[in-house]
Write an enzyme that holds these catalytic residues in place. Sequence first.
Site, PDB file in Angstrom:
ATOM      1  N   PHE A 174       0.806  -1.494  -0.031  1.00 41.02           N
ATOM      2  CA  PHE A 174      -0.019   0.437   0.027  1.00 41.02           C
ATOM      3  C   PHE A 174       1.133   0.785   0.228  1.00 41.02           C
ATOM      4  CE2 PHE A 174      -2.283  -2.719   2.642  1.00 41.02           C
ATOM      5  CZ  PHE A 174      -3.291  -3.296   1.499  1.00 41.02           C
ATOM      6  N   ARG A 175       2.286   0.791  -0.548  1.00 36.25           N
ATOM      7  CA  ARG A 175       3.291   2.173  -1.006  1.00 36.25           C
ATOM      8  C   ARG A 175       3.109   2.975   0.849  1.00 36.25           C
ATOM      9  NH1 ARG A 175       4.927   2.210  -5.152  1.00 36.25           N
ATOM     10  NH2 ARG A 175       5.872   4.160  -5.569  1.00 36.25           N
ATOM     11  N   LEU A 176       2.995   2.009   1.778  1.00 28.82           N
ATOM     12  CA  LEU A 176       3.739   2.295   2.618  1.00 28.82           C
ATOM     13  C   LEU A 176       5.197   1.676   2.878  1.00 28.82           C
ATOM     14  CD1 LEU A 176       0.357   1.886   5.249  1.00 28.82           C
ATOM     15  CD2 LEU A 176       0.510   4.262   4.931  1.00 28.82           C
ATOM     16  N   HIS A 177       5.983   2.238   2.591  1.00 28.45           N
ATOM     17  CA  HIS A 177       7.567   1.956   1.830  1.00 28.45           C
ATOM     18  C   HIS A 177       7.641   2.410   3.739  1.00 28.45           C
ATOM     19  CE1 HIS A 177       6.242   1.697  -1.473  1.00 28.45           C
ATOM     20  NE2 HIS A 177       6.180   3.060  -1.471  1.00 28.45           N
TER      21      HIS A 177
END
Length: 198
Positions: A174-177
Amino acid sequence: MDFVVAPDPYALFQSWLDEASRTEPNDPNAMSLATIGADGIPAVRIVLLKGLDDGGFVFYTNTLSRKGRELAAHPVAGLCFHWKSLRRQVRVDGRVSPVTAQEADDYYRVRPRGSQIGAWASAQSQPLDSRATLERRVAEETARFGEGDIPRPPHWSGYRVTPVRMEFWQDREFRLHDRLVYTRDAEDKGWTTERLYP
């Protein structure tokens, strides 16, 4: 998996590079190199990391090339490693200095003979009227050196990028890098760390 925050970033980088060496299909040591042009516009290209030590990240090139001229005028650079198989990247910002003549000689000696010839034949970054001209120059340099040792050209050497900042990036769902930054402290004696929002 969370980052292990070590006292300095070199061990973390080396572990990531070692892992990439086992998973990347080609050139795990490839890195984008960004320099600053005379017009102030950044210029970026891919080069290969050829050394890593306490002083920084080492690569080699023709010093009369565009990147060589830009580094002479502005001895700072940005690097970016991207390992697609691992979904990771490392960004490095730092100061640039030439390697020693001995370092350049030592590395040049282990290059393939064809690459040694190419260092003499190619006026890197200069206009070329045709491929045939380059091939003619390669043939001329091959004949000139015959079977003997090929000395390092005076215009061919290396650079060391000494980091002032390194950022480790790990892809997450979810692009929560994950992003972890190491920054050289004011006395240039150690590193501070912080996490960044993705």
